[in-house]
Design a protein around this motif. Structure first.
Motif: not given
Length: 513
Positions: A162-163, A3-6, A30-31, A134-135
């Protein structure tokens, strides 16, 4: 792709490529995603109020939305004050607020907080992304929301699971919805009102710089009315070559005197005038009781359409508006004061300087001294919450790396976000910070007197003064990696300013007054 990459790919596909960050544990995925995309510029701020203030300054000077990375509800709380200033400025910002994994929220862990509640208190748009698939779409919606209505605060809450969960393909943010426009009847009425005796046009928002400011001046000249700007504008174009305008004032009585002859006021890009504070026995509004005010358009509307509509109705495009002439102050003599410091600044600052003003009690003489200096942009703390100057200057310098930035700040207000000095040093930003060291919150002395209190006792003095111990701004600057110098005389400040303007990179000048 998780999710973070998206989310990062969605941001880049949508034209968001700057992130002012203060990450925490819940944002590690996310980082990692940001780390795998070097085309995203990540700028570390050592306090969350630095991230939000920098994103504000970045938007004001570039018109582009930046992201912030904030750590759960406490981190968002630290960013809140400068998000308030950004909201008042109409700046578009996408906050990515990390949160615990959705299943972990069932437990009362130390950092658990009301992420949605704190966001909704200041954001125009808030959404928790509750599924990793959904991210990407949630991120695209956040970017669209931040670009809506000329600039909004949008906050996307990113729970950790979600990440790290499986994501979807990235999404490109849709264009923001069309801006609202006033009716033809409202434009007709405004054009007619501007031609009446005692009329004035009050411009704000995006109409205080660039082509819209010049068009507004042509409209005022064609109508034969005055042209005014608010006390605070997100970005005010000033100096030689710009149209002459009148700016509303801070003192209640002086502002009322400025507006006493205005009988009809057309407002475009801002709101009707109101005094900054209430005072015993004085009205909240500086305008006369019988004034007719038409709020034609606020800052969220299509100001280009509005001003072009007025120009067409008034035949304003052929008007020649005599610009402000370049008139630099004489070199000052005598002691170093805000007025003499302002004269020195006006004499040395180059064309297209960006001035961020939070000098508070020292600011008014500097504003007057620079009024006819070389053309420059003037940014001010829109929401009145101090601690905005240094982060805003940081963001402005990131947005405009080819322009000098001068940050004017009081010593009391600079202490709120002095960590920004470190970010300026790390990013090699061309910012000259000028700290007016009057050893206290002098604005509060004036406000106490305005309330009718004439005697200042021990407790009030203890809350107003910051002189025991003295703040050493040269040492503070050095400790954050910024070269600093102290000026106690006109000669010393002149030399420090000339050196700073000739150099490239951050400098700090402590002006002892």
């Amino acid at each position: 792709m998780n999710g973070a990459q998206s989310l990062v790919k969605t941001m880049l596909a949508s034209g968001v490529d700057v992130c002012f960050a203060n990450p925490g544990t819940s944002e590690m995925h996310f980082v990692a995603a940001l780390d795998s995309h070097p085309d995203m510029r990540c700028i570390l701020c050592l306090f969350e109020g630095g991230t939000s203030g920098a994103a504000d300054g970045y938007f004001r000077m570039s018109g582009r939305v930046a992201a912030t990375m904030l750590h759960l509800a406490p981190g968002f709380g630290n960013a809140f004050s400068n998000l308030h200033n950004a909201r008042k400025a109409g700046s578009g910002i996408v906050n990515i607020m990390g949160d615990h994994a959705t299943y972990h929220l069932a437990y009362e862990s130390p950092l658990k907080g009301d992420t949605e509640g704190i966001s909704r208190a200041i954001s125009h748009w808030t959404r928790s992304s509750l599924s990793s698939v959904d991210v990407a779409s949630d991120g695209a919606d956040a970017i669209r929301a931040a670009r809506a209505m000329n600039g909004r605060i949008a906050t996307m809450i990113l729970p950790a699971d979600t990440a790290w969960g499986d994501g979807s393909d990235p999404v490109t943010a849709a264009a923001p919805p069309p801006l609202h426009r006033p009716s033809d009847a409202a434009l007709d009425a405004a054009a007619a009102a501007l031609k009446t005796e005692g009329a004035a046009l009050l411009l704000g928002g995006q109409a205080t710089h660039g082509p819209l400011l010049h068009l507004g001046a042509q409209i005022a000249q064609a109508a034969g009315c005055r042209i005014l700007t608010p006390l605070h504008s997100p970005r005010m174009e000033r100096g030689a070559g710009t149209p002459p305008v009148e700016q509303l004032l801070y003192p209640v009585d002086a502002n009322a005197a400025l507006l006493k002859d205005v009988r009809s006021l057309v407002v475009c890009g801002t709101h009707a005038p109101v005094n900054f504070f209430a005072y015993p026995g004085k009205p909240s509004l500086p305008t006369r009781a019988d004034i007719h005010i038409q709020e034609l358009a606020d800052a969220t509307m299509d100001l280009g359409y509005v001003l072009n509509g007025l120009a067409d109705r008034l035949g304003a495009r052929s008007e020649h508006v005599a610009p402000v002439d370049l008139a630099l102050p004489d070199r000052p003599d005598g002691p170093l004061t805000p007025a003499s410091a302002g004269a020195l600044i006006a004499r040395v600052m180059p064309e297209n300087t960006i001035v961020v003003n939070e000098a508070v009690t020292s600011g008014a003489p500097i504003a007057e001294a620079t009024r006819t200096a070389r053309r420059h942009d003037w940014l001010i703390t829109m929401g009145g919450a101090i601690g905005q100057c240094l982060p805003c200057a940081t963001g402005a310098a990131v947005a405009c790396p080819d322009r000098k930035v001068i940050a004017l700040t009081g010593d009391g207000s600079a202490m709120y976000t002095l960590q920004s000095l470190w970010t300026m040093a790390r990013e090699r930003l061309d910012v000259t910070v000028i700290v007016f060291a009057n050893r206290g919150y002098q604005i509060l002395r004036g406000e106490l007197a305005a309330m009718g209190v004439t005697q200042v006792g021990r407790n009030a003095q203890a809350m107003f003064d910051v002189d025991d111990p003295l703040l050493d701004w040269v040492a503070l600057a050095k400790g954050h990696g910024v070269e600093g110098t102290r000026a106690t005389t006109v000669d010393e400040m002149e030399a420090a300013l000339e050196e700073a303007m000739a150099a490239n990179g951050p400098r700090l000048i402590e002006v002892v007054i």
